[in-house]
Design a protein around this motif. Structure first.
Motif, PDB file in Angstrom:
ATOM      1  N   GLU A  24      14.050 -51.394  43.850  1.00 20.72           N
ATOM      2  CA  GLU A  24      13.629 -50.434  44.883  1.00 20.72           C
ATOM      3  C   GLU A  24      13.604 -51.102  46.254  1.00 20.72           C
ATOM      4  N   GLN A  25      13.078 -52.301  46.303  1.00 26.64           N
ATOM      5  CA  GLN A  25      13.034 -53.024  47.569  1.00 26.64           C
ATOM      6  C   GLN A  25      14.445 -53.280  48.096  1.00 26.64           C
ATOM      7  N   ALA A  26      15.383 -53.607  47.197  1.00 26.77           N
ATOM      8  CA  ALA A  26      16.769 -53.839  47.608  1.00 26.77           C
ATOM      9  C   ALA A  26      17.399 -52.567  48.173  1.00 26.77           C
ATOM     10  N   LYS A  27      16.947 -51.405  47.708  1.00 26.30           N
ATOM     11  CA  LYS A  27      17.447 -50.121  48.209  1.00 26.30           C
ATOM     12  C   LYS A  27      16.756 -49.691  49.494  1.00 26.30           C
ATOM     13  N   GLY A  28      15.771 -50.478  49.955  1.00 29.79           N
ATOM     14  CA  GLY A  28      15.082 -50.166  51.205  1.00 29.79           C
ATOM     15  C   GLY A  28      13.803 -49.368  51.050  1.00 29.79           C
ATOM     16  N   VAL A  29      13.358 -49.146  49.825  1.00 27.38           N
ATOM     17  CA  VAL A  29      12.105 -48.417  49.610  1.00 27.38           C
ATOM     18  C   VAL A  29      10.963 -49.317  50.099  1.00 27.38           C
ATOM     19  N   THR A  30      10.115 -48.770  50.954  1.00 28.30           N
ATOM     20  CA  THR A  30       9.010 -49.549  51.510  1.00 28.30           C
ATOM     21  C   THR A  30       7.659 -49.146  50.950  1.00 28.30           C
ATOM     22  N   THR A  31       7.549 -47.919  50.440  1.00 30.05           N
ATOM     23  CA  THR A  31       6.281 -47.427  49.902  1.00 30.05           C
ATOM     24  C   THR A  31       6.570 -46.416  48.803  1.00 30.05           C
ATOM     25  N   ARG A  32       5.740 -46.452  47.771  1.00 27.47           N
ATOM     26  CA  ARG A  32       5.828 -45.463  46.699  1.00 27.47           C
ATOM     27  C   ARG A  32       4.406 -45.091  46.307  1.00 27.47           C
ATOM     28  N   VAL A  33       4.124 -43.783  46.307  1.00 28.43           N
ATOM     29  CA  VAL A  33       2.780 -43.273  46.032  1.00 28.43           C
ATOM     30  C   VAL A  33       2.884 -42.150  45.006  1.00 28.43           C
ATOM     31  N   VAL A  34       2.025 -42.189  44.002  1.00 24.04           N
ATOM     32  CA  VAL A  34       1.925 -41.073  43.065  1.00 24.04           C
ATOM     33  C   VAL A  34       0.673 -40.285  43.444  1.00 24.04           C
ATOM     34  N   ALA A  35       0.752 -38.964  43.327  1.00 19.36           N
ATOM     35  CA  ALA A  35      -0.377 -38.111  43.699  1.00 19.36           C
ATOM     36  C   ALA A  35      -0.549 -36.994  42.681  1.00 19.36           C
ATOM     37  N   ALA A  36      -1.795 -36.539  42.572  1.00 22.59           N
ATOM     38  CA  ALA A  36      -2.122 -35.414  41.693  1.00 22.59           C
ATOM     39  C   ALA A  36      -2.852 -34.361  42.524  1.00 22.59           C
ATOM     40  N   MET A  37      -2.545 -33.098  42.250  1.00 26.88           N
ATOM     41  CA  MET A  37      -3.203 -32.000  42.948  1.00 26.88           C
ATOM     42  C   MET A  37      -3.612 -30.954  41.919  1.00 26.88           C
ATOM     43  N   ARG A  38      -4.798 -30.404  42.107  1.00 33.59           N
ATOM     44  CA  ARG A  38      -5.222 -29.291  41.253  1.00 33.59           C
ATOM     45  C   ARG A  38      -5.510 -28.087  42.133  1.00 33.59           C
ATOM     46  N   PHE A  39      -5.463 -26.907  41.505  1.00 29.86           N
ATOM     47  CA  PHE A  39      -5.609 -25.660  42.231  1.00 29.86           C
ATOM     48  C   PHE A  39      -5.954 -24.570  41.236  1.00 29.86           C
ATOM     49  N   SER A  40      -6.302 -23.390  41.729  1.00 35.25           N
ATOM     50  CA  SER A  40      -6.660 -22.264  40.870  1.00 35.25           C
ATOM     51  C   SER A  40      -5.883 -21.028  41.296  1.00 35.25           C
ATOM     52  N   ALA A  41      -5.499 -20.239  40.303  1.00 42.67           N
ATOM     53  CA  ALA A  41      -4.818 -18.973  40.572  1.00 42.67           C
ATOM     54  C   ALA A  41      -5.819 -17.984  41.151  1.00 42.67           C
ATOM     55  N   ARG A  42      -5.332 -17.055  41.952  1.00 42.27           N
ATOM     56  CA  ARG A  42      -6.162 -15.957  42.477  1.00 42.27           C
ATOM     57  C   ARG A  42      -5.859 -14.716  41.672  1.00 42.27           C
ATOM     58  N   MET A  43      -6.895 -14.020  41.305  1.00 35.92           N
ATOM     59  CA  MET A  43      -6.730 -12.787  40.545  1.00 35.92           C
ATOM     60  C   MET A  43      -6.822 -11.589  41.499  1.00 35.92           C
ATOM     61  N   ALA A  44      -6.212 -10.486  41.104  1.00 37.04           N
ATOM     62  CA  ALA A  44      -6.189  -9.285  41.937  1.00 37.04           C
ATOM     63  C   ALA A  44      -7.589  -8.778  42.266  1.00 37.04           C
ATOM     64  N   ASP A  45      -8.562  -9.022  41.373  1.00 38.70           N
ATOM     65  CA  ASP A  45      -9.934  -8.557  41.627  1.00 38.70           C
ATOM     66  C   ASP A  45     -10.734  -9.535  42.491  1.00 38.70           C
ATOM     67  N   GLY A  46     -10.076 -10.603  42.968  1.00 39.05           N
ATOM     68  CA  GLY A  46     -10.755 -11.577  43.824  1.00 39.05           C
ATOM     69  C   GLY A  46     -11.360 -12.754  43.089  1.00 39.05           C
ATOM     70  N   SER A  47     -11.337 -12.701  41.766  1.00 36.22           N
ATOM     71  CA  SER A  47     -11.894 -13.820  41.007  1.00 36.22           C
ATOM     72  C   SER A  47     -10.890 -14.971  40.913  1.00 36.22           C
ATOM     73  N   THR A  48     -11.398 -16.101  40.494  1.00 36.60           N
ATOM     74  CA  THR A  48     -10.550 -17.277  40.304  1.00 36.60           C
ATOM     75  C   THR A  48      -9.953 -17.218  38.913  1.00 36.60           C
ATOM     76  N   GLY A  49      -8.660 -17.464  38.843  1.00 39.33           N
ATOM     77  CA  GLY A  49      -7.969 -17.405  37.560  1.00 39.33           C
ATOM     78  C   GLY A  49      -7.738 -18.786  36.975  1.00 39.33           C
ATOM     79  N   LYS A  50      -6.685 -18.875  36.224  1.00 34.79           N
ATOM     80  CA  LYS A  50      -6.331 -20.104  35.523  1.00 34.79           C
ATOM     81  C   LYS A  50      -6.115 -21.244  36.510  1.00 34.79           C
ATOM     82  N   SER A  51      -6.592 -22.422  36.127  1.00 33.80           N
ATOM     83  CA  SER A  51      -6.377 -23.584  36.991  1.00 33.80           C
ATOM     84  C   SER A  51      -5.032 -24.225  36.652  1.00 33.80           C
ATOM     85  N   GLY A  52      -4.508 -24.920  37.612  1.00 29.69           N
ATOM     86  CA  GLY A  52      -3.240 -25.608  37.423  1.00 29.69           C
ATOM     87  C   GLY A  52      -3.298 -26.983  38.055  1.00 29.69           C
ATOM     88  N   SER A  53      -2.326 -27.797  37.731  1.00 25.86           N
ATOM     89  CA  SER A  53      -2.222 -29.116  38.351  1.00 25.86           C
ATOM     90  C   SER A  53      -0.754 -29.462  38.505  1.00 25.86           C
TER      91      SER A  53
END
Length: 133
Positions: free
Chosen positions: A76-105
């Motif tokens: 990777e360094q030979a290809k010029g890559v200077t930084t590599r970061v892994v990230a995780a994100m979580r979130f929730s679906a919105r339901m038509a009635d305004g409630s929170t639905g299934k979560s996702g990541s």
């Protein structure tokens, strides 16, 4: 003697203020926040949990739960890559009635080469530590 002390103080202050600019410009993660925002927008547009839209939004409560700097391989360094970061994100679906639905990541790996970031999907990681599962 007082004049020398004032001159020294002025030099120290000018070094501190210019050092701040240099530090931010050499930050290996500069620009990552904008990439994470773009990732969030892509999740909103394409993740199955966000498919049902309520007032134009399909998910809510987006949270980056971890960002982990990854060790670069010699290849990777030979290809010029200077930084590599892994990230995780979580979130929730919105339901038509305004409630929170299934979560996702979602998981992504960000690589910086020549000052430009790229994003690819990553394997799932622990949402708190970013360690592989």
């Amino acid at each position: 003697m007082v004049r020398s002390a004032l001159l020294l103080a002025a030099l120290v202050l000018s070094a501190c203020s210019s050092g701040g600019d240099a530090a931010s410009s050499s930050d290996p993660n500069a620009g990552l926040d904008a990439q994470i925002l773009a990732w969030r927008n892509d999740i909103e547009a394409s993740h199955p949990a966000c498919a049902t839209k309520v007032e134009g939004k399909g998910c809510e409560s987006f949270e980056v739960t971890c960002k982990g700097l990854q060790e670069l391989t010699p290849e990777e360094q030979a290809k010029g890559v200077t930084t590599r970061v892994v990230a995780a994100m979580r979130f929730s679906a919105r339901m038509a009635d305004g409630s929170t639905g299934k979560s996702g990541s979602a998981f992504a790996e960000f690589s910086k080469t020549g000052g430009e970031w790229t994003r690819t999907e990553a394997k799932p990681v622990n949402l708190s530590t970013c360690a592989p599962v």
